[in-house]
Write a protein that holds these residues in place. Sequence first.
Motif: not given
Lengths: 325, 717
Positions: A164, A167, A171-181, A191, A271, B19-20, B345, B355, B683
């Motif tokens: 978590i 992610q 994934g969410k705060l820095w937006n560098l990689v997809p959270i899931s998929g 991914f 996840f 990127l995400n 999940e 997002q 970021v």
Amino acid sequence: MTAYIVRRLLYAIPILIGVNLITFALFFIVNTPDDMARIHLGAKHVTAEAIERWKREHGYDKPLFYNGEAAGVARLTDTLFVQKSLRLFVFDFGQADDGRDIGREIRERMWPSLAIALPTLLTGLAVYISFALLLVFFRATYLDLAGVVLCVVLMSISGLFYVIGGQYLLGKLWNLVPISGYQPGLDAVKFLVLPVLVGVVSGIGESTRFYRTLFLEEMHKDYVRTARAKGLAESVVLFRHVLGNAMIPILTGVVVVIPRLFLGSLIVESFFGIPGLGSYTIDAIAAQDFAIVRAMVFLGSVLYILGLLLTDLSYTLVDPRVRLE
Amino acid sequence: MRAWIVLLTLLLAACGGPLNNPYAPDEAAQNVLFSNFGPDRPKHLDPARSYSENEIVFTGQIYEPPLQYHYLRRPYVLEPLTAAEMPRVRYYDASGRELPSDAPAEAIAYTTYDIRIKPGIRYQPHPCFALDAQGRPRYVPIAPAELERVRRLADFRETGSRELVAADYVYQIKRLANPRLNSPIYGLMSEYIVGLKEYGQRLEAVVKDLPREAYVDLERYPLAGAQVIDRYTYRITIRGKYPQFIYWLAMPFFAPVPPEAERFYSQPGMAERNLTLDWQPVGTGPFYLAENDPNRVMILRRNPHYHDDFYPAEGEPGDAEAGLTRDAGRRLPLLDAAVYTLEKEDIPEWAKFLQGYYDASGITSDTFDQAIRIGPDGRPDLSPEMRARDIRLSTAVRTSIWYVGFNMLDPVVGGTSERARKLRQALSIALDYEEFISIFLNGRGIPAQGPLPPGIFGHREGEAGINPVVYRWQGGRAVRRDLTEARRLLAEAGYPDGREAASGRPLTLFFDTMASGPEAKSRLDWYRKQFAKLGIQLVIRATDYNRFQDKMRKGNAQIFEWGWNADYPDPENFLFLLYGPNRKAGTNGENAANYANPEYDRLFRQMKDMDNGPERQRVIDAMVDILRHDAPWVFAYHPQSYGLRHAWVANVKPNLMANNTLKYRSVEPALRVAYQAHWNRPVWWPLGVMLIVAAAAMVPAVLAYRRRLSATAKDRA
């Protein structure tokens, strides 16, 4: 060695029959074929007739172990256990209760599982061993102490927190990689970065401490003193001699898990939305799909036995004193 | 190290867009809806088998029954979909003589539904329709060598289509009786459709010795209750009068299936490739299933052969102001595709919605506080964070009910005695569902006053609709009666202060539930607390689904909780849950409380055949009054569904009956792309900080390493 391998493979047959028998017994102690039918037919408008039809269509209308109505050997063979189990030994897993082919499902889903598990294992090994050797190099200093404290802290954190947290941050705060998929082929890389990173980081604490202990044991042996007496640099002593001699316990832990990498990880795959085998068995238990449960337990047993065999074989590669006969 | 960062950046940049972004770079700019499914994947997509909500999301868009619910109008109203007009209904007596439409139900032996479909409707492109130069099926039979290179349906190079005919509908009705399919409505329908039961028995004998995948040509076996009249007309004949049957004609169970598809999929080697009608549907609907990987993604694409179908121009008051008629007259579907990704999940699903990677989302208990603020007037509204993202909220009371049932066969809480009735009434007052809804549902529900939820004919609002046993009308709203009244009733029942008057022993009741585990614990504790308010000890008997069902079937439970989701918007679909002959124990019906009241049963038989109107309302009122008085259920609550969507999604109006609502949805891709880019700017600085920290941590290590290498033995000592 060939005779040894053949013998071990023959030993596997009664083990697999036993595992299959226990799986069968446990499953049907908890669930009856009627329960399975009700789960699959849903909650509404289910009639006793529909249940009987479902059981007949799926072959669950036979007795479990002994068919008193049959004649001769069919008393034993025309039973649920034999009818549902024999095909497993030729890796014919049949169809799940929702009609999908289990063998095909396993073949399709094992690759995403492997795509996470293999890089996690290899990267993790490199990181954990290097870190452990570094701590051993600085043993009995503040750096060693700080490293051990860090390991204990990392060990104390739940695996789910890493997932978590990873992610959230990447994934969410820095937006560098997809959270899931997940996407097949090369598109999978973006991914896999996060789950592999999370897998490696979450294992640092426990694995590093384990390897550090192994290496420390080796450090007090005579050959290390001899190597130092020869004037070898400490890095050479560690990476060439200590690491080489610690390979047997390392291999014991690593090779045995290699075949099971195909089976994936429940939490990580759930996840991160990886379509692997991690949740296949759990979902099947929840859905009371015995066809999948018995196939996955059987496959897990086969891979475990294979892993143990490979471990034994690998000893011969790293320790010339070991002979398999 | 620098090389690694450059490589990683290039790798990530090559993915394009943010990127995400979990999709291909240009997908967000297309006329596509992005959604998700899960945690469970669909099990069946065959319209004869599919009955779950997570399946109907797909089958509802692919298959077209003859009727549909009007998207905007309320109360729910049926209208033709593939039918040219509403079915022509005729009644007959036992001698086959036609009766007038107002004939009494007892006189009606048979009802026929003549359904004429629109000509010119065509199926989606599919290899089962592909023909060779001689006009023969291109892939039936298929050579094993040709099948060898096939891994999925798209590997068949040639596809075809054909016109929808009435025989396809008849074929599907026959399929309901196919023992191989185990249709969940076969048992119910065989009681109504003439000859369906015998048809099922006949098919059972036919398929008995055939391999499991073998094709059974149902066209060879006629069914009396479903017959083709001409190319575009078919007739369904049912026993007696069953006015609710027409609602079934709006469900995928009665959608057409082309026999070619079944013949195509029944060939050897197809099932091993998961090429079955259960996984690769073939329909005439606005969308077809272009990609079916239920472990990862399912993609619906616009059916290029979709027939004339236009966005409705009229709805209920307020729809025009809400922008719901802006697309009036536009050809449907409004989307080119819909991408559904498996999410097991809640946390990643919610994060991806925020997002902008999912166009819509539900609200879980965990995310409720982040998404919703309850205003001073008690009404839900979006939180400032959601408003800042221009997110929209839709709410609707579901056509469902949750209840706590008393087993009427139980010697303590059941039966028709005054003592047991007062005990049930006391408990109905004590179980404070206003509190329950507030604690466990975040306010997403309304306390139930009877068995009928809002939106179903017969439900009454305001003072006329309250349950006088449990509530009183005060200050313009329903107020739960005081606990003292519950205690009084309890004392009159022979349990003063929760103790048996005769023996003085505390009253102990048993609550059966499927809920278990940590999540259910607080809820079950709440139940204990509610019973304890009256001094009653509650013993929770939590079991798994199967054991619970088993207890219910045998009538061994005492008190239990259960729910019901409407199949169709008719009061019969709720009131039958308490109809005596429908009891669970012994007959395996849906009357889980095993309630039986002769007067209620009489009124039910009268009500079920009536048309909606004042007379039917009067009968329903009488039935509901009986239930409130007898209290076989504690009417708990009707859940509310809350849905969030982004600003770029339009034409969203909750329609809890319709299955085919995707064709009305529209998106504004340019707005989505802009928002996604704005919300997902990468970021980088934290990575820089982490590298600097790592480098700083290396310094003492390097120094120590050098010092150690240059140390003498004396130093080490």
